[in-house]
Structure formats: C-alpha cells, structure tokens
Motif scaffolding. Structure first.
Motif, PDB file in Angstrom:
ATOM      1  N   GLY A 218     -10.260   7.224 -11.879  1.00  0.00           N
ATOM      2  CA  GLY A 218      -9.676   7.660 -13.173  1.00  0.00           C
ATOM      3  C   GLY A 218     -10.326   8.276 -14.508  1.00  0.00           C
ATOM      4  O   GLY A 218      -9.760   8.949 -15.445  1.00  0.00           O
ATOM      5  N   THR A 219     -11.538   7.878 -14.235  1.00  0.00           N
ATOM      6  CA  THR A 219     -12.733   8.524 -15.363  1.00  0.00           C
ATOM      7  C   THR A 219     -12.341  10.023 -14.966  1.00  0.00           C
ATOM      8  O   THR A 219     -12.278  10.740 -14.263  1.00  0.00           O
ATOM      9  CB  THR A 219     -14.100   7.966 -14.945  1.00  0.00           C
ATOM     10  N   THR A 220     -12.419  10.945 -16.240  1.00  0.00           N
ATOM     11  CA  THR A 220     -12.289  12.162 -16.240  1.00  0.00           C
ATOM     12  C   THR A 220     -13.550  12.982 -15.818  1.00  0.00           C
ATOM     13  O   THR A 220     -14.582  12.518 -16.098  1.00  0.00           O
ATOM     14  CB  THR A 220     -11.586  12.900 -17.701  1.00  0.00           C
ATOM     15  N   VAL A 221     -13.271  14.189 -15.429  1.00  0.00           N
ATOM     16  CA  VAL A 221     -14.533  15.087 -15.412  1.00  0.00           C
ATOM     17  C   VAL A 221     -15.168  15.256 -16.541  1.00  0.00           C
ATOM     18  O   VAL A 221     -16.537  15.256 -16.590  1.00  0.00           O
ATOM     19  CB  VAL A 221     -14.163  16.443 -14.703  1.00  0.00           C
ATOM     20  N   GLY A 222     -14.493  15.377 -17.625  1.00  0.00           N
ATOM     21  CA  GLY A 222     -15.136  15.638 -18.944  1.00  0.00           C
ATOM     22  C   GLY A 222     -16.055  14.506 -19.381  1.00  0.00           C
ATOM     23  O   GLY A 222     -17.157  14.716 -19.905  1.00  0.00           O
ATOM     24  N   GLU A 223     -15.702  13.141 -19.203  1.00  0.00           N
ATOM     25  CA  GLU A 223     -16.328  12.107 -19.540  1.00  0.00           C
ATOM     26  C   GLU A 223     -17.708  12.103 -18.549  1.00  0.00           C
ATOM     27  O   GLU A 223     -18.828  11.496 -19.026  1.00  0.00           O
ATOM     28  CB  GLU A 223     -15.541  10.893 -19.255  1.00  0.00           C
ATOM     29  N   ILE A 224     -17.466  12.396 -17.248  1.00  0.00           N
ATOM     30  CA  ILE A 224     -18.696  12.432 -16.200  1.00  0.00           C
ATOM     31  C   ILE A 224     -19.649  13.475 -16.837  1.00  0.00           C
ATOM     32  O   ILE A 224     -20.675  13.396 -17.101  1.00  0.00           O
ATOM     33  CB  ILE A 224     -18.397  12.638 -14.909  1.00  0.00           C
TER      34      ILE A 224
ATOM     35  N   SER B 101     -22.649  20.291 -21.119  1.00  0.00           N
ATOM     36  CA  SER B 101     -21.543  20.812 -21.958  1.00  0.00           C
ATOM     37  C   SER B 101     -20.490  21.772 -21.397  1.00  0.00           C
ATOM     38  O   SER B 101     -20.609  22.477 -20.730  1.00  0.00           O
ATOM     39  CB  SER B 101     -22.380  21.569 -22.976  1.00  0.00           C
ATOM     40  N   PRO B 102     -19.457  21.485 -22.180  1.00  0.00           N
ATOM     41  CA  PRO B 102     -18.027  22.183 -21.891  1.00  0.00           C
ATOM     42  C   PRO B 102     -18.396  23.744 -21.688  1.00  0.00           C
ATOM     43  O   PRO B 102     -17.876  24.424 -20.823  1.00  0.00           O
ATOM     44  CB  PRO B 102     -16.910  21.760 -22.604  1.00  0.00           C
TER      45      PRO B 102
ATOM     46  N   ALA C 201     -12.898  24.158  -8.849  1.00  0.00           N
ATOM     47  CA  ALA C 201     -11.810  24.351  -9.771  1.00  0.00           C
ATOM     48  C   ALA C 201     -12.260  24.758 -11.040  1.00  0.00           C
ATOM     49  O   ALA C 201     -13.543  24.658 -11.547  1.00  0.00           O
ATOM     50  CB  ALA C 201     -11.137  22.700 -10.065  1.00  0.00           C
ATOM     51  N   ALA C 202     -11.617  25.606 -11.882  1.00  0.00           N
ATOM     52  CA  ALA C 202     -11.924  26.127 -12.985  1.00  0.00           C
ATOM     53  C   ALA C 202     -12.199  25.073 -14.211  1.00  0.00           C
ATOM     54  O   ALA C 202     -11.298  24.130 -14.456  1.00  0.00           O
ATOM     55  CB  ALA C 202     -11.097  27.173 -13.686  1.00  0.00           C
ATOM     56  N   ALA C 203     -13.414  25.108 -14.623  1.00  0.00           N
ATOM     57  CA  ALA C 203     -13.671  24.048 -15.496  1.00  0.00           C
ATOM     58  C   ALA C 203     -12.662  23.658 -16.710  1.00  0.00           C
ATOM     59  O   ALA C 203     -12.212  22.539 -17.001  1.00  0.00           O
ATOM     60  CB  ALA C 203     -15.063  24.191 -16.255  1.00  0.00           C
ATOM     61  N   GLY C 204     -12.193  24.733 -17.211  1.00  0.00           N
ATOM     62  CA  GLY C 204     -10.929  24.345 -18.323  1.00  0.00           C
ATOM     63  C   GLY C 204      -9.788  23.674 -17.770  1.00  0.00           C
ATOM     64  O   GLY C 204      -9.072  23.071 -18.437  1.00  0.00           O
ATOM     65  N   ASN C 205      -9.436  23.801 -16.518  1.00  0.00           N
ATOM     66  CA  ASN C 205      -8.342  23.246 -15.720  1.00  0.00           C
ATOM     67  C   ASN C 205      -8.483  21.718 -15.506  1.00  0.00           C
ATOM     68  O   ASN C 205      -7.825  20.975 -15.162  1.00  0.00           O
ATOM     69  CB  ASN C 205      -7.917  24.049 -14.624  1.00  0.00           C
TER      70      ASN C 205
ATOM     71  N   TRP D 201     -11.187  19.640 -17.036  1.00  0.00           N
ATOM     72  CA  TRP D 201     -12.053  18.611 -17.773  1.00  0.00           C
ATOM     73  C   TRP D 201     -11.294  17.407 -18.184  1.00  0.00           C
ATOM     74  O   TRP D 201     -12.038  16.250 -18.093  1.00  0.00           O
ATOM     75  CB  TRP D 201     -12.429  19.351 -19.159  1.00  0.00           C
ATOM     76  N   GLY D 202     -10.011  17.692 -18.295  1.00  0.00           N
ATOM     77  CA  GLY D 202      -9.273  16.355 -18.447  1.00  0.00           C
ATOM     78  C   GLY D 202      -8.765  15.698 -17.404  1.00  0.00           C
ATOM     79  O   GLY D 202      -8.180  14.568 -17.207  1.00  0.00           O
ATOM     80  N   LEU D 203      -8.961  16.086 -15.981  1.00  0.00           N
ATOM     81  CA  LEU D 203      -8.766  15.523 -14.779  1.00  0.00           C
ATOM     82  C   LEU D 203      -9.318  14.094 -14.520  1.00  0.00           C
ATOM     83  O   LEU D 203     -10.484  13.957 -14.332  1.00  0.00           O
ATOM     84  CB  LEU D 203      -9.056  16.569 -13.567  1.00  0.00           C
ATOM     85  N   PRO D 204      -8.492  13.174 -14.185  1.00  0.00           N
ATOM     86  CA  PRO D 204      -9.045  11.879 -13.759  1.00  0.00           C
ATOM     87  C   PRO D 204      -9.501  12.028 -12.269  1.00  0.00           C
ATOM     88  O   PRO D 204      -8.731  12.460 -11.417  1.00  0.00           O
ATOM     89  CB  PRO D 204      -7.716  11.173 -13.818  1.00  0.00           C
ATOM     90  N   LEU D 205     -10.533  11.589 -12.278  1.00  0.00           N
ATOM     91  CA  LEU D 205     -11.291  11.586 -10.768  1.00  0.00           C
ATOM     92  C   LEU D 205     -10.395  10.191  -9.962  1.00  0.00           C
ATOM     93  O   LEU D 205     -10.889   9.143 -10.080  1.00  0.00           O
ATOM     94  CB  LEU D 205     -12.608  11.156 -10.592  1.00  0.00           C
ATOM     95  N   ASP D 206      -9.324  10.402  -9.635  1.00  0.00           N
ATOM     96  CA  ASP D 206      -8.241   9.636  -8.954  1.00  0.00           C
ATOM     97  C   ASP D 206      -7.798  10.133  -7.964  1.00  0.00           C
ATOM     98  O   ASP D 206      -7.241  11.181  -7.911  1.00  0.00           O
ATOM     99  CB  ASP D 206      -7.093   9.288 -10.007  1.00  0.00           C
ATOM    100  N   PRO D 207      -8.172   9.673  -6.594  1.00  0.00           N
ATOM    101  CA  PRO D 207      -7.894  10.333  -5.242  1.00  0.00           C
ATOM    102  C   PRO D 207      -6.320  10.805  -5.164  1.00  0.00           C
ATOM    103  O   PRO D 207      -5.980  11.920  -4.781  1.00  0.00           O
ATOM    104  CB  PRO D 207      -8.213   9.434  -4.321  1.00  0.00           C
TER     105      PRO D 207
END
Ligand SMILES: Cc1cc2nc3c(=O)[nH]c(=O)nc-3n(C[C@H](O)[C@H](O)[C@H](O)COP(=O)(O)O)c2cc1C
Ligand code: SF4
Ligand code: SF4
Lengths: 76, 415
Positions: free
Chosen positions: B247-253, B260-261, B277-281, B283-289
């Motif tokens: 659930g940690t997000t791509v942006g947090e990683i 940097s974004p 995936a496009a970075a803008g889409n 960044w907030g994605l949780p890494l949750d299968p």
C-alpha cells in the motif's frame, strides 16, 4: 456431448499448418504457419473438422481437450 | 528513510552490505525455528495471513502448500526458487546473500508441512554471493534439515526460473519449460509432486511461523496485507532493494530513493513481465497487488523502475522487447517468431526506420502471441508491449511518422 476445446502443445507443433487447411473455420494460421485457435469451445457444427485436424496432425500437437479451462496461472 | 522503517521485518537486522547473517546471529535475533508437533499447523496460518507468492504470479502460498499436503502420493520435493533471471530484479539475490538462514527456515517449514523428502535450493549461477551464502547455510544446518538437500545453480537465462524449466533442469535436462499438464505439483523433481516456491515467499513463511499471521497482517494499508521486498531501479539516487508495507505509494518510494516527480516520465511496475504507467497517473498509486490488478497494473516480482524524463520510452521498450525475444527458450514457434518480430519492429520504430503501418503490425503481433507458448513468457512480453502502446502511444506514432524522437528532438541516428 461435453464441450471440447482445441489445444496445441506448442513445444511439439512444427508449424507446417496442416491443421489450418483441414479446419479452416476453427483454425487460422499466422504468417509463420502456426495455428491461431480460439479458447472458446468448438462449435458443434465443426466438431468433425476439429477431430480430423487432430487426427491428421503429424506430431500429435493438436488435441481436443474436454476438461474445463484453468482460470488463472495456478500453483507451479 | 523513516517511511520505510516500521516496515522492516525481513530486512531487520544487520545491514545488507553483502555479508550474510550467520546462524548464531540469526538465532539470537529471531529465536529458534518453531517446528510444531503437527507439521501442518502452519498451513491455516499461512492461508489467513494472505501471503502471496513473490516469484511473479502472486498465487496464495498457503493454498499451494495445502494442495501439496493433501496429495495422494507419499513422497514430495520442495524447490526454493532463487533463479532470479529478471534483469531489473535483485531482491532475491540480496535476500539469499544477506539472510540465507531465513530462506532455509522457510524451506524446512515447507518440507515439514507438505511432508517432503528432499529440498533443492535453485539459485541463479551468476548470483555468486547468494550461491555462497546458501551453500554455507545448508552446510551449517544439514542435521536439522534432516533430509537430502542440495544447491543447484540455475543457468543464466530468463526462463530458467519458470517452474517447469527449473524442475526440468534439476532433473538433468536443459532449463527450458515443459508442456503442462503435468504441472510440477503433480510430477516434478524425480517425477514426484513438487512445491516450487520463490525464496522471498519462503522467508516470509518463516517469519509468519514465528510471529503469527496477525503480526503479518498488522502491516498493509489497504486490502493486501503484509510487507514485501521490492527492487527499485532507474532514475533514482539509490537503486536497490527495499522492504515496504503493502500500500506504500510509488511517490513515497520515489521520495525515499531520491527520484523527483519532475525527473520521472514513466514507471515500469512488476518487471519485464509487467506494465508501464505514466508517472503522473501512478505517483499516488498504492503498491497493493489487488489495487494494481484492478487498474491493469502488475505487482509481479516487485520491480519499480523509474524512467527519466530525458529518456525515450520507445527506446526503453525496444530494449526490453529485444531482451524478451532473445530470452525465448526457442521451443514454441509463436514465441520464437512472434517475439522476434515484435522486438525487431519496436527497434525499427525506436530507430526512426519504421512506417506507420508497422504500428498496426506491432498491435497485431502483440495480441497474437498471447497464450501461445508452453510457458507464460510470451504473455508477459505482450502485457509489457500493450502497456507501452498505451503509455507511449503518441511517441510511437511520432517516431513512425517523422523518424524523430520528440524527447531528444534530434533525428535518430539510424542504427
Ligand atoms: C518466464 C518465467 C520466468 C520465471 N522466473 C522466475 C524466477 O526467476 N524466480 C521465481 O521465483 N519465479 C519465477 N517464475 C515463476 C515460477 O514459474 C513460479 O510461479 C514461482 O517460482 C512460484 O513461487 P511463488 O508462488 O512463491 O511466486 C518465472 C515464470 C516465468 C513464466
Ligand atoms: S498440424 Fe499439428 S504440427 Fe502442424 S501446425 Fe497444426 S498443430 Fe502444429
Ligand atoms: S513460450 Fe517461449 S519461453 Fe516459453 S517454453 Fe515456449 S519458447 Fe520457451
């Protein structure tokens, strides 16, 4: 009769495309003559064609599979 | 990196500097391996932990052990899969090199639970430190393992880690997939039912055996519980292996690894098997299968690769497709010819040597290779290609129309 699906053993298949000629309504061939087969059950009307293609496959790569398909890649 | 600290479970302990944790340190840190009176006790606990396999397919670990434990045949084998032929992944080799005893723990528990007579550690031969650490760990614990055990080094190849290829190689054949059925769980090593399990999956099983499924599930922000190892690569200051709470997000990683974004254009998730995936889409994605799957993205084997804004996505995709084509095991016509055609066509587009009609061919070949191989290698390649066409579609068209790359904005040197 139970549903049946055509299945190819891709390691055995030699790509001469014989099956495509024998069951043209069921089997397309790609540009390298390997069969393209729907994962849907064979339409009853074409069952004879399917059986003939299976019988004529020179390397027995083509089979009629009467077991239901596996939904997902499962345990190794 | 405070964000990741509370999720350090597997990688808790001494730093991962290439030295392996020795047995006494491992025992002092984690305590003895609990081996219950009824060896099967662990299976329900694994099932309710929700632990998913970490070799790529994400199959529930507990369910797999149960299926093997309830087999008809008497004998069975456990294969700990540490082949890790995926170029962008290094979490398995780092785990084996740094925490070999945790992997051995997991393999012992699996063998106990399913009643296996033999354990094989299948380790990528190019992962020198991992081979050494696993071999030494086994020597130290031969008596405790209590059954024939060996390290088999896997040849350097992408498909060598596929379950049937691993079994075929261990049985004396080449490391190429075999036709299923039979599945390895029915007929594997020496013809016996075989549990092939990724080394990270086994190591987590060893932690769950010690601390319980509730402990495991206490991490995880959304539906998928627990923690996972990931490999972070690309436009980052510190590439490497991290352990994250699911659930940690791509942006947090990105923040934790120094990406940097504004410097990232796209992210490849899951591996060469995976999805762009496009970075803008994302960044907030949780890494949750589960969440990723619902968005047609893949957790896969935990790869997060950041593509810099200065790089060409078409060229990056061409590189991956060339690799996938080269790594076809050469057995199945549609995989051999289809992936080669896709690799060549993508390279022509990237190199400004393709016409617009070539894009249509790429789409057609992509949908054509799916499901037409003995293993899932062509499916993985098709999945990556489909996502590339979605994410870099405009850039593919621009390359094909003008022979130019709009990122480097120069005419591409015809290779
Ligand atoms: C082309 C290909 C390559 C694979 N390589 C690996 C690998 O290197 N390591 C691995 O653990 N699983 C690999 N797998 C997945 C295995 O087939 C198998 O699903 C896995 O080892 C099972 O363990 P898990 O359930 O713990 O993930 C690969 C699969 C495919 C199709
Ligand atoms: S006839 Fe058999 S070997 Fe020939 S292409 Fe068809 S399936 Fe393959
Ligand atoms: S699909 Fe490709 S990689 Fe898999 S066994 Fe066939 S040729 Fe080898």
């Amino acid at each position: 009769m139970k549903e049946a699906r055509l299945r190819v053993d891709w390691i055995l298949c030699d790509g001469y495309g014989l099956c495509g000629g024998l069951a043209p309504d069921l089997i397309d061939l790609d540009e390298w003559h390997y069969p393209i087969i729907s994962s849907e059950p064979v339409d009853r009307r074409f069952m004879d064609d399917a059986q003939r293609a299976v019988d004529c496959c020179p390397v027995r790569a083509l089979t009629l599979d009467r077991t239901p398909p596996r939904p997902r890649p499962g345990p190794g | 990196m405070p964000l990741l600290e509370h999720s350090e479970r597997m990688l808790d302990g001494p730093p991962l500097d290439g030295r392996s944790e020795r047995l006494d340190a491992h025992l002092a840190r984690l305590g003895a391996l609990p081996r219950g009176a009824d060896n099967r006790d662990l299976i329900p606990s694994l099932e309710s932990s929700g632990l998913l396999g970490r070799g790529g397919a994400g199959f529930p670990v507990g369910r797999k052990w149960r299926a093997l434990a309830e087999r008809n045949a008497s004998r069975a084998v456990v294969v700990a899969n540490g082949a890790e032929g995926e170029q962008a992944s290094f979490k398995d080799r780092v785990l084996m090199a740094g925490r070999p005893h945790l992997v051995v723990d997991g393999a012992i528990l699996a063998a106990d639970a399913i009643g296996a007579d033999e354990i094989v550690f299948y380790v990528g031969s190019e992962h020198d430190a991992a081979v050494l650490a696993m071999s030494r760990a086994i020597e130290e614990r031969r008596a405790e393992i209590g059954r024939p055990v060996s390290v088999v080094t896997a040849p350097v190849s992408y498909v060598a880690g596929e379950a049937t290829a691993a079994v075929h190689y261990i049985n004396g054949g080449d490391a190429r997939p075999t036709t299923t059925p039979p599945r390895v769980s029915q007929r594997g090593v020496h013809g016996l039912p075989t549990l092939v399990q990724n080394v990270e999956s086994l190591a987590y099983a060893a932690l769950i055996a010690r601390f319980g499924e509730r402990w495991y599930r206490s991490a995880g922000r959304y539906g998928s519980k627990g923690t996972a190892l990931i490999s972070v690569t690309g436009a980052v200051r510190e590439s490497g292996v991290r352990e994250i709470e699911l659930g940690t997000t791509v942006g947090e990683i990105a923040a934790a690894t120094g990406a940097s974004p504004s410097g990232v254009q796209a992210v490849v998730l899951g591996g060469y098997f995976g999805t762009w995936a496009a970075a803008g889409n994302v960044w907030g994605l949780p890494l949750d299968p589960a969440i990723m799957q619902s968005r047609e993205l893949t957790f896969g084997c935990g790869i997060v690769g950041f593509l810099p804004t200065s790089a060409c996505g078409v060229a990056a995709t061409a590189e991956i497709m060339a690799f996938m084509a080269k790594e076809s095991a050469g057995q199945c016509g549609p995989c051999v010819y289809g992936l080669r055609a896709l690799g060549d066509a993508t390279a022509r587009v990237a190199g400004g040597r393709a016409g617009a009609e070539e894009l249509g061919q790429i789409e057609r070949w992509t949908s054509q290779v799916r499901g037409r191989g003995a293993c899932h290698h062509p499916d993985g390649a098709a999945q990556l290609m489909t996502s590339a066409l979605n994410v870099f579609g405009d850039e593919f068209v621009h390359h094909a129309r003008t022979g130019r790359c709009s990122i480097t904005s120069a005419r591409i040197e015809a290779a």
